[in-house]
Enzyme design. Structure first.
Site, PDB file in Angstrom:
ATOM      1  N   SER A 264       0.832  -1.201   0.000  1.00 54.46           N
ATOM      2  CA  SER A 264       0.000   0.000   0.000  1.00 54.46           C
ATOM      3  C   SER A 264       0.869   1.254   0.000  1.00 54.46           C
ATOM      4  CB  SER A 264      -0.913  -0.005   1.227  1.00 54.46           C
ATOM      5  OG  SER A 264      -0.189   0.463   2.350  1.00 54.46           O
ATOM      6  N   LYS A 265       0.221   2.363  -0.281  1.00 51.16           N
ATOM      7  CA  LYS A 265       0.871   3.673  -0.271  1.00 51.16           C
ATOM      8  C   LYS A 265       1.643   3.898   1.021  1.00 51.16           C
ATOM      9  CE  LYS A 265      -2.018   7.045  -2.666  1.00 51.16           C
ATOM     10  NZ  LYS A 265      -2.784   8.254  -2.445  1.00 51.16           N
ATOM     11  N   ARG A 266       0.985   3.537   2.123  1.00 51.49           N
ATOM     12  CA  ARG A 266       1.550   3.815   3.450  1.00 51.49           C
ATOM     13  C   ARG A 266       2.739   2.920   3.788  1.00 51.49           C
ATOM     14  NH1 ARG A 266      -0.425   7.934   3.582  1.00 51.49           N
ATOM     15  NH2 ARG A 266      -2.639   8.216   3.206  1.00 51.49           N
ATOM     16  N   ASP A 267       2.891   1.831   3.044  1.00 50.86           N
ATOM     17  CA  ASP A 267       3.972   0.902   3.380  1.00 50.86           C
ATOM     18  C   ASP A 267       5.349   1.537   3.223  1.00 50.86           C
ATOM     19  OD1 ASP A 267       2.322  -1.097   4.180  1.00 50.86           O
ATOM     20  OD2 ASP A 267       2.240  -2.079   2.225  1.00 50.86           O
ATOM     21  N   GLY A 268       5.435   2.562   2.382  1.00 49.91           N
ATOM     22  CA  GLY A 268       6.711   3.243   2.221  1.00 49.91           C
ATOM     23  C   GLY A 268       7.193   3.777   3.558  1.00 49.91           C
TER      24      GLY A 268
END
Ligand code: GLU
Length: 513
Positions: A264-268
């Site tokens: 997901s986007k937030r995994d970064g």
């Protein structure tokens, strides 16, 4: 067979997920391999999700990794406009065609009525209400209402949507280039909206119409669109284009580094790694992301890494230039199952590229980084610095992060080795070492090495008691390139200052035990 025409069709809604760039890469590789055309089309019909600046960002991201479209907004081409918001009139024509052929109908249900229908279904134990053959006759649409009623609503400009009339009891099958044969029963499908109340098409209608009009014959896209394909095929049938529909290739999901769940986007932020090509500065901190570029990756390494995110050549070879990828890539070798996003592998690729890069190329990349930090140094100095650090960096930013001490005084000293090795009573001996270093002439690595070796032998301290002191006084840390080369590069004066300062700091440390 016609030349292959593929398209990358992102929605300009903000940051571009790495999965999108992978789709673009595979599009590009196939197009270039077969002498075809790579089209960029912006799917911006959902005005509520449109984000200012996203189009420029998408183009910048594509260009950064070297995927320049052959056709698209700002790139020219015969099949434009390539922004869906500029094609509204076209979709209207096709929506009308669907209505005329009775493959679609007008639906007048208000959002409130739709919610009420959903709630009523829920109360009856059905949690996934579908607007479909089973329910459509209980809704307010041109199938359930009289012609006169419908006419009146249309004449008085009551808002409506156009819905696809999905047939019952049919099986939709297609051969996906990656997934194999995929089948859906139409009984599972809802009557999707084709034209929204604002007159804009939904993704489904616009996507199919544009693929047709832009002569796209191969659709490569992410797994998440697989279930939409059944609706798309119904549309191809309804328009009478079914015999000429594109081939589909649905790419595997990209999974989190743990292998569990979709990346997901937030995994970064969560895993401390980039999941976007370029950074994106949103209005809020939550909507602001760093990309591979900001992390100091070489776009060539990013391409190599992305190519392997779901594909491999079936050989031992891992390093591929774009030219090699164009030659070797094939959709047949793309895996069906999810592809794990392995950040360590991305770093490994980058390290290989950095090690293989020639010094002139690195110089052009490192120069701006030094400048950004305010370091005023000659190219000759930078070139030597690069030569020393090259094998020790993984991403470009490491040059400055790990090697800052080439440009400015040591900020902090690694304490553990100092506490172990520094004995204040040896200060006189280390002062002697400082003198000997000062007397080196020429001040080059070989001369320094010889002088320091002599000192080690004569003082009987041993290299293990001398080199750590020297290194930490000069660099602050134990790890780094050849110390004699570093001394030579920093020069006599700087080395002298650092040694004096270092000894002083080490004494203080020893006294504060
Ligand atoms: N606009 C869709 C997206 O944002 C395109 C999907 C497709 O390629 O059909 O991914």
């Amino acid at each position: 067979m016609d030349k292959v025409r593929v398209r990358f069709a992102p929605s300009p809604t903000g940051v571009l997920h790495i999965g999108g760039i992978r789709t673009a890469l595979y599009d590009y590789l196939v197009a270039k391999q077969l002498g075809g055309t790579f089209v960029l089309r912006l799917e911006d019909t959902d005005r509520s999700r449109f984000v200012e600046g996203a189009e420029e960002y998408i183009k910048e991201a594509l260009e950064w990794v070297g995927l320049v479209p052959d056709e698209g907004p700002g790139y020219g081409g015969e099949y434009g406009p390539y922004r869906q918001s500029d094609r509204k009139d076209i979709y209207e024509v096709y929506a009308n065609q669907l209505l005329e052929s009775e493959n679609a109908y007008f639906a007048f249900d208000t959002p409130e009525e739709l919610t009420a229908a959903r709630d009523a279904a829920k109360a009856a134990g059905n949690h996934s209400f579908k607007y479909d053959a089973n329910t459509r006759m209980q809704m307010r649409n041109s199938l359930s209402m009289s012609e006169a009623e419908v006419e009146e609503l249309l004449e008085t400009n009551v808002p409506y949507t156009v819905r696809l009339k999905v047939p019952q009891n049919e099986v939709i099958s297609f051969d996906d280039k990656i997934k194999g044969t995929v089948s859906f029963s139409t009984n599972e499908l809802d009557d999707k909206v084709m034209l929204k109340a604002d007159g804009m098409p939904t993704y489904h209608l616009a996507n199919v119409v544009d693929d047709r009009l832009m002569k796209i014959n191969l659709v490569i896209r992410g797994d998440e669109w697989l279930s939409s394909t059944a609706h798309h095929i119904l549309l191809y049938k309804a328009f009478g284009w079914d015999h000429e529909r594109p081939t589909f290739a649905h790419l595997p999901l990209i999974l989190k580094p743990t292998g569990k769940g979709k990346l997901s986007k937030r995994d970064g932020a969560k895993f401390g790694m980039p999941v976007f090509p370029l950074g994106w500065k949103g209005k809020t901190a939550e909507d602001t992301f760093l990309g591979f570029k900001e992390y100091g990756f070489d776009p060539k390494a990013v391409v190599n890494f992305l190519a392997f995110l779901g594909w491999n050549p079936g050989t031992e070879q891992e390093l591929f230039s774009m030219e090699e990828l164009i030659k070797e890539f094939s959709l047949e070798k793309v895996v069906k199952a999810g592809a794990r996003f392995d950040y360590d592998k991305a770093r490994w690729f980058n390290q290989q590229y950095l090690m293989a890069a020639d010094e002139a190329e690195l110089l052009t990349k490192v120069r701006p980084l030094a400048k950004e930090k305010g370091y005023e140094v000659e190219d000759a100095f930078l070139a030597q610095f690069i030569g020393l650090m090259k094998e020790r960096v993984v991403v470009l930013n490491d040059f400055m992060d790990k090697g800052y001490y080439f440009f400015e005084p040591v900020k902090t000293y690694e304490e553990k080795p100092i506490r172990k090795k520094w004995k204040p009573e040896r200060l006189a001996q280390f002062e002697d070492l400082r003198q000997r270093i000062q007397q080196c002439d020429p001040f080059d690595a070989a001369t320094l090495h010889a002088a320091i070796k002599n000192f080690v032998e004569e003082s009987e301290l041993g290299f293990g008691n001398v080199l750590p002191i020297l290194r930490i006084a000069i660099c602050g840390v134990m790890k780094g390139p050849d110390i004699f080369e570093i001394l030579a590069l920093l020069g006599k004066e700087e080395v002298d200052t650092r040694l004096s300062k270092g000894y002083e700091a080490f004494n203080q440390l020893a006294n504060n035990k």
